[in-house]
Scaffold this motif. Structure first.
Motif, PDB file in Angstrom:
ATOM      1  N   VAL A   1       0.835  -1.202   0.000  1.00 17.99           N
ATOM      2  CA  VAL A   1       0.000   0.000   0.000  1.00 17.99           C
ATOM      3  C   VAL A   1       0.866   1.246   0.000  1.00 17.99           C
ATOM      4  N   GLY A   2       0.584   2.143  -0.903  1.00 20.26           N
ATOM      5  CA  GLY A   2       1.290   3.413  -0.943  1.00 20.26           C
ATOM      6  C   GLY A   2       0.412   4.537  -0.436  1.00 20.26           C
ATOM      7  N   CYS A   3       0.805   5.172   0.651  1.00 18.79           N
ATOM      8  CA  CYS A   3       0.113   6.338   1.176  1.00 18.79           C
ATOM      9  C   CYS A   3       1.110   7.139   2.015  1.00 18.79           C
ATOM     10  N   ARG A   4       0.720   8.306   2.470  1.00 15.85           N
ATOM     11  CA  ARG A   4       1.636   9.174   3.200  1.00 15.85           C
ATOM     12  C   ARG A   4       1.956   8.639   4.590  1.00 15.85           C
ATOM     13  N   ASP A   5       3.107   9.035   5.069  1.00 17.82           N
ATOM     14  CA  ASP A   5       3.499   8.736   6.444  1.00 17.82           C
ATOM     15  C   ASP A   5       2.635   9.563   7.385  1.00 17.82           C
ATOM     16  N   GLY A   6       2.598   9.182   8.663  1.00 18.53           N
ATOM     17  CA  GLY A   6       1.821   9.940   9.643  1.00 18.53           C
ATOM     18  C   GLY A   6       0.432   9.362   9.817  1.00 18.53           C
ATOM     19  N   PRO A   7      -0.605  10.205   9.871  1.00 25.99           N
ATOM     20  CA  PRO A   7      -1.977   9.740  10.119  1.00 25.99           C
ATOM     21  C   PRO A   7      -2.464   8.704   9.111  1.00 25.99           C
ATOM     22  N   SER A   8      -2.091   8.859   7.836  1.00 26.71           N
ATOM     23  CA  SER A   8      -2.540   7.903   6.816  1.00 26.71           C
ATOM     24  C   SER A   8      -1.966   6.513   7.081  1.00 26.71           C
ATOM     25  N   LYS A   9      -0.684   6.478   7.392  1.00 30.58           N
ATOM     26  CA  LYS A   9      -0.035   5.210   7.716  1.00 30.58           C
ATOM     27  C   LYS A   9      -0.640   4.599   8.981  1.00 30.58           C
ATOM     28  N   ASP A  10      -0.868   5.427  10.000  1.00 24.71           N
ATOM     29  CA  ASP A  10      -1.433   4.943  11.265  1.00 24.71           C
ATOM     30  C   ASP A  10      -2.821   4.348  11.046  1.00 24.71           C
ATOM     31  N   LEU A  11      -3.615   5.010  10.199  1.00 29.79           N
ATOM     32  CA  LEU A  11      -4.961   4.518   9.915  1.00 29.79           C
ATOM     33  C   LEU A  11      -4.903   3.170   9.213  1.00 29.79           C
ATOM     34  N   LEU A  12      -3.972   3.015   8.293  1.00 30.03           N
ATOM     35  CA  LEU A  12      -3.826   1.749   7.578  1.00 30.03           C
ATOM     36  C   LEU A  12      -3.522   0.613   8.545  1.00 30.03           C
ATOM     37  N   TYR A  13      -2.524   0.797   9.406  1.00 33.76           N
ATOM     38  CA  TYR A  13      -2.124  -0.286  10.303  1.00 33.76           C
ATOM     39  C   TYR A  13      -3.176  -0.558  11.382  1.00 33.76           C
ATOM     40  N   LYS A  14      -3.915   0.463  11.744  1.00 35.06           N
ATOM     41  CA  LYS A  14      -5.019   0.247  12.690  1.00 35.06           C
ATOM     42  C   LYS A  14      -6.086  -0.630  12.043  1.00 35.06           C
ATOM     43  N   SER A  15      -6.397  -0.354  10.772  1.00 33.25           N
ATOM     44  CA  SER A  15      -7.400  -1.143  10.051  1.00 33.25           C
ATOM     45  C   SER A  15      -6.924  -2.580   9.857  1.00 33.25           C
ATOM     46  N   VAL A  16      -5.641  -2.747   9.563  1.00 36.03           N
ATOM     47  CA  VAL A  16      -5.065  -4.080   9.387  1.00 36.03           C
ATOM     48  C   VAL A  16      -5.188  -4.881  10.677  1.00 36.03           C
ATOM     49  N   GLU A  17      -4.891  -4.226  11.795  1.00 40.22           N
ATOM     50  CA  GLU A  17      -4.983  -4.892  13.100  1.00 40.22           C
ATOM     51  C   GLU A  17      -6.418  -5.286  13.416  1.00 40.22           C
ATOM     52  N   GLN A  18      -7.352  -4.367  13.169  1.00 41.45           N
ATOM     53  CA  GLN A  18      -8.761  -4.649  13.458  1.00 41.45           C
ATOM     54  C   GLN A  18      -9.302  -5.768  12.576  1.00 41.45           C
ATOM     55  N   ALA A  19      -8.782  -5.852  11.338  1.00 37.60           N
ATOM     56  CA  ALA A  19      -9.234  -6.900  10.422  1.00 37.60           C
ATOM     57  C   ALA A  19      -8.641  -8.265  10.768  1.00 37.60           C
TER      58      ALA A  19
END
Length: 331
Positions: free
Chosen positions: A73-91
């Motif tokens: 996944v390509g997205c910006r560092d910071g909040p975007s990255k944090d949101l991605l990994y939070k979603s991955v964990e929840q999934a």
């Protein structure tokens, strides 16, 4: 161009958008999501998606991981990255099924670094989904001097596809070609395309610039797929409109917010929009429909302006010049 002329053009484009959007929304309300029938399991294969941390992008990532793919996944560092990994964990996804690499689509240097980081992994890429986008944003030039919607929605993806083509060619086979999915939009039908002023130096219109970027994606799809098919390369390209989707894209302008608030009940959800994208990523049913533009998973003829062969050729040549590409993807 005089102030009066600019105002008239802006009003005309705005009215045209309202009329066509109403038509498309009614069509959307009457449509259903086509189920993905008998998808191939894609264990140990790699997919790349831009902007996969939220919205349609995230639900597309979810569908790909569930098929067995590893997704970069390509997205910006910071909040975007944090949101991605939070979603991955929840999934509850398996470790290593989703990997993040920093990407800012408005910066061609960032796109090049992202592409190089993937190339350095030396893994075959079976699927590239050019998903990231912005809509109806105020006029701005990127640090490269490109109009922002043109850069983010189209030009950065043109460059990324060029960079990753060697890996796509490696992954594709005659029986199972690699795929490139370019997310476009019914907004191409607004009919704004200034081939001699792609950076909007003469006049900027938010709606027109978005329409232009999505038209460019369709033209790019057509020209690239023809080149690949002519040379019998195992990669196929599709341009897909995911639908009218309830997302944060409709927060940029008062009229987009108004449409979302008053007619949002006709929209599809982000998950439903992603189902359309995943359909083209994985469905065997579309194998021979490459090079086309799709709405609701059906082939749709784009407007005449977008089908113009001279314009398609000039856009391709101009894009290569802007990005200093001498031979696209090594083709």
């Amino acid at each position: 161009m005089s102030c009066c002329s600019q105002t008239f053009i802006d009003l005309f484009v705005f009215i045209k958008m309202l009329i066509l959007s109403t038509k498309f929304l009614i069509s959307e309300a009457c449509s259903s999501i086509r189920p993905l029938q008998n998808p191939l399991k894609r264990e140990k294969e790699y997919a790349v998606i831009t902007g996969g941390n939220r919205g349609i992008g995230w639900f597309t990532v979810k569908g790909l991981v569930e098929s067995g793919m590893k997704v970069i996944v390509g997205c910006r560092d910071g909040p975007s990255k944090d949101l991605l990994y939070k979603s991955v964990e929840q999934a509850g996804f398996p470790t290593g099924s989703v990997e993040w690499i920093n990407l800012d689509m408005s910066s061609m240097d960032s796109v090049r670094a992202f592409g190089q980081a993937i190339l350095d992994k030396n893994v075959p890429i079976s699927l590239l989904i050019n998903n990231a986008g912005i809509m109806f944003t105020p006029y701005a030039l990127t640090k490269d001097g490109f109009e922002s919607q043109f850069a983010v929605n189209y030009l950065g993806h043109f460059l990324l596809t060029h960079l990753l083509m060697p890996r796509l060619l490696t992954a594709g086979t005659k029986d199972q070609p690699a795929r490139i999915i370019n997310l476009s939009s019914t907004a191409h039908a607004f009919g704004w395309f200034e081939i001699n002023d792609l950076q909007a130096k003469t006049h900027y219109n938010k709606i027109g610039a978005y329409s232009q970027s999505k038209s460019a994606q369709i033209m790019f799809t057509k020209v690239l797929d023809e080149q690949l098919s002519t040379e019998n390369k195992p990669v196929k390209v599709y341009a897909v409109h995911p639908g009218f989707i309830r997302s944060n894209l409709y927060s940029q302008t008062w009229y987009a917010k108004f449409v979302s608030l008053t007619m949002g009940f006709l929209f599809k959800s982000e998950e439903q929009g992603a189902q359309r994208v995943v359909y083209f990523a994985l469905s065997p049913q579309v194998e021979e429909l490459n090079g086309n533009y799709f709405e609701n998973c059906n082939v749709v003829k784009p407007i005449a302006l977008v089908r113009n062969r001279d314009t398609q050729k000039k856009l391709w040549e101009t894009s290569c010049q802007l990005l200093d590409i001498s031979k696209f993807g090594g083709l």
